[in-house]
Design an enzyme around this catalytic site. Sequence first.
Site, PDB file in Angstrom:
ATOM      1  N   ILE A 102       0.829  -1.201   0.000  1.00 38.82           N
ATOM      2  CA  ILE A 102       0.000   0.000   0.000  1.00 38.82           C
ATOM      3  C   ILE A 102       0.863   1.251   0.000  1.00 38.82           C
ATOM      4  CG2 ILE A 102      -1.737   1.307   1.290  1.00 38.82           C
ATOM      5  CD1 ILE A 102      -2.808  -1.375   2.326  1.00 38.82           C
ATOM      6  N   ASP A 116      10.797   2.644   7.072  1.00 41.10           N
ATOM      7  CA  ASP A 116      10.317   1.276   7.250  1.00 41.10           C
ATOM      8  C   ASP A 116      11.479   0.453   7.791  1.00 41.10           C
ATOM      9  OD1 ASP A 116       8.776  -1.049   7.169  1.00 41.10           O
ATOM     10  OD2 ASP A 116       7.854  -0.498   5.255  1.00 41.10           O
ATOM     11  N   SER A 125      -4.568   3.364   7.874  1.00 42.29           N
ATOM     12  CA  SER A 125      -4.058   2.044   8.230  1.00 42.29           C
ATOM     13  C   SER A 125      -4.769   1.483   9.456  1.00 42.29           C
ATOM     14  CB  SER A 125      -2.549   2.113   8.466  1.00 42.29           C
ATOM     15  OG  SER A 125      -2.024   0.828   8.717  1.00 42.29           O
ATOM     16  N   ARG A 126      -4.327   1.862  10.647  1.00 44.73           N
ATOM     17  CA  ARG A 126      -4.947   1.409  11.888  1.00 44.73           C
ATOM     18  C   ARG A 126      -5.000   2.586  12.865  1.00 44.73           C
ATOM     19  NH1 ARG A 126      -6.603  -1.944   9.246  1.00 44.73           N
ATOM     20  NH2 ARG A 126      -6.536  -4.223   9.457  1.00 44.73           N
ATOM     21  N   ASP A 161      -9.187   7.781   8.393  1.00 39.12           N
ATOM     22  CA  ASP A 161     -10.165   6.755   8.020  1.00 39.12           C
ATOM     23  C   ASP A 161     -10.298   5.707   9.108  1.00 39.12           C
ATOM     24  OD1 ASP A 161     -11.988   5.508   6.104  1.00 39.12           O
ATOM     25  OD2 ASP A 161     -10.456   3.943   5.938  1.00 39.12           O
ATOM     26  N   GLU A 191     -12.403   2.754  17.491  1.00 40.26           N
ATOM     27  CA  GLU A 191     -13.502   2.681  16.530  1.00 40.26           C
ATOM     28  C   GLU A 191     -14.426   1.485  16.748  1.00 40.26           C
ATOM     29  OE1 GLU A 191     -11.979   0.520  12.541  1.00 40.26           O
ATOM     30  OE2 GLU A 191     -10.910   2.364  13.010  1.00 40.26           O
TER      31      GLU A 191
END
Length: 334
Positions: free
Chosen positions: A154, A173, A232-233, A257, A262
């Site tokens: 992604i 990363d 992502s999270r 998002d 959540e």
Amino acid sequence: MEILAFGVQSDEKPLIEKAFAGQHEVRCLDVFLSKDTAPIAAGYEIISTSVNADLGGSVLQTLAAGGTQMIAQRSTGFNNIDLDVAERLALRVARVSFYSAYAVAEFAWTLAMAVNRRIIRAAGRTRDFDFRLDGLLGRDMHGRTVGVVGTGKIGEAFTRIAHGFGMKLLGWDVVENPACVGLGMTYVEKEQLFAESDLISLHVPLLPATRRIIGKDALSLMKDDAILINSSRGGLIDSTALVAELRAGRFTGVGLDVYEAEAGLFFLDKSLEGIDDDTLARLVTFPNVIVTSHQAYYTEDAVAQIIEATVQNVADYLARRPSDNVLVPALRED
């Protein structure tokens, strides 16, 4: 065999039923798996769950006691599953290892451009026939610096779009992605990425090492006019710390998002009863913040791939085949 699927959206139901047609019956429920709904699964050997299912120890014990032996989760993330308990209960747990990276990457860019160009405010104004441009000033992405936190599939897709905009590419990363390097990305320490980026987008999984990777310290390093995107999270961001920075007038925009609390909110209609989460309630009031309900993955292409993988996971379980999608290999091959 009849399979029980929890947390099925109305758009997904016909796709799931069609995918299993001729192989198995599938009972689709719009309720999510939780402590309260777990008893519904009694008598079902195989169940399928959504990303926000509660698969903690007590729920897994209820499932196992009711005869469930296999859980097919319709998502890539599995931070909601107690894998140790699943192993102890001899439950086979499988996930979807991969689906369209473009779905999430494109949505992350949708959020970024929406907050940058003040799309929500502009659309609201024109609906009231207010055609002023005051307060709608955005910025070109071309020539600015993007920081990509996590450069897997992604993150790479997000980077390719950024490259198309003509941006300077910074990445962080644990392992460098040669494709991103080929696009001109420079890998740096995350602190440098936070400090130098005009746009920061998160694409790492939620692990102990990444939980709240965006906390008070990281936020303080960012430019006052930076844009922060998380598709992502939710647990990657300390939401309380983010609210404090927003209240101080920082950041051009934030697009979320996902949200760390959540579960029990996203995918549900709370419009009549409201919510008791003060942090989320505060976030949605900021004019430079957009919150969406974990929909980045929600395209025809990605959902079709998720369902296809889920059908295959069930077939592998019944055939006693190993699979890279299996998180808990409860079935031992002889």
